[in-house]
Design a protein around this motif. Sequence first.
Motif, PDB file in Angstrom:
ATOM      1  N   THR A 171      -2.310   4.209  -3.796  1.00  0.00           N
ATOM      2  CA  THR A 171      -3.295   4.406  -4.271  1.00  0.00           C
ATOM      3  C   THR A 171      -4.439   4.338  -3.366  1.00  0.00           C
ATOM      4  O   THR A 171      -4.484   3.482  -2.559  1.00  0.00           O
ATOM      5  CB  THR A 171      -3.783   3.527  -5.462  1.00  0.00           C
ATOM      6  N   GLU A 172      -5.923   5.042  -3.697  1.00  0.00           N
ATOM      7  CA  GLU A 172      -6.967   4.917  -2.906  1.00  0.00           C
ATOM      8  C   GLU A 172      -7.404   3.283  -2.603  1.00  0.00           C
ATOM      9  O   GLU A 172      -7.803   2.938  -1.705  1.00  0.00           O
ATOM     10  CB  GLU A 172      -8.047   5.695  -3.365  1.00  0.00           C
ATOM     11  N   ASP A 173      -7.320   2.871  -3.972  1.00  0.00           N
ATOM     12  CA  ASP A 173      -7.932   1.159  -4.050  1.00  0.00           C
ATOM     13  C   ASP A 173      -7.037   0.425  -2.954  1.00  0.00           C
ATOM     14  O   ASP A 173      -7.572  -0.513  -2.448  1.00  0.00           O
ATOM     15  CB  ASP A 173      -7.762   0.946  -5.288  1.00  0.00           C
ATOM     16  N   TYR A 213      -8.168   0.983   0.397  1.00  0.00           N
ATOM     17  CA  TYR A 213      -9.414   0.274   0.581  1.00  0.00           C
ATOM     18  C   TYR A 213      -9.010  -1.337   0.787  1.00  0.00           C
ATOM     19  O   TYR A 213      -9.763  -2.050   1.563  1.00  0.00           O
ATOM     20  CB  TYR A 213     -10.435   0.557  -0.403  1.00  0.00           C
ATOM     21  N   GLU A 214      -8.010  -1.793  -0.059  1.00  0.00           N
ATOM     22  CA  GLU A 214      -7.936  -3.197   0.108  1.00  0.00           C
ATOM     23  C   GLU A 214      -7.117  -3.795   1.351  1.00  0.00           C
ATOM     24  O   GLU A 214      -7.530  -4.705   2.178  1.00  0.00           O
ATOM     25  CB  GLU A 214      -6.959  -3.781  -1.043  1.00  0.00           C
ATOM     26  N   CYS A 235       0.878  -1.278   0.031  1.00  0.00           N
ATOM     27  CA  CYS A 235       0.120  -0.088   0.003  1.00  0.00           C
ATOM     28  C   CYS A 235       0.855   1.434   0.110  1.00  0.00           C
ATOM     29  O   CYS A 235       0.615   2.120  -0.722  1.00  0.00           O
ATOM     30  CB  CYS A 235      -0.972   0.021   1.041  1.00  0.00           C
TER      31      CYS A 235
END
Length: 157
Positions: free
Chosen positions: A54-56, A59-60, A49
């Motif tokens: 990234t935002e994704d 979230y993961e 991360c």
Amino acid sequence: MQNETGTSKAEWHKSDTNCSALVPVKRGKSLSQLMKTNHKRMSRVLGFCLTLGTEDAWYEFSALAAVRLTELERAALAFAALYSLEYEHAEMTAAAVIGSAGDPPPSFLGGMVDARLWAEWANRSELKAYALAAYEAMSTQDQARFYQHISEVEIAA
């Protein structure tokens, strides 16, 4: 034979450097050997991360943390992250997660309708703050009526 610390080479001393090869090394378990499997995995995910950024990816991370970490571990992680931020940034970050309604909008639909719509989006601290401020702004008579109303609602429930 003595070294610079005045001890013989046969006696091991913390500051001995000339004969450090003779000092027995206690080999224990490394930190990675002591870590729980889920913690190792989450460490790797955190590294991914941070690398991706990234935002994704975040979230993961959140989804995986919910599965692999206990609620207490996630709370400690969140506390440490928020504690590391300046107060205003920590507050904005927490509000983004918890949800925040912001200031109540001007009333267009008639007081109670707008108030109820706003209250659906407000977080707990907003509800408490605006409720108290509104109560304190009322006249003594309105405060008494309000108190009577909430007492009746409490009894009915």
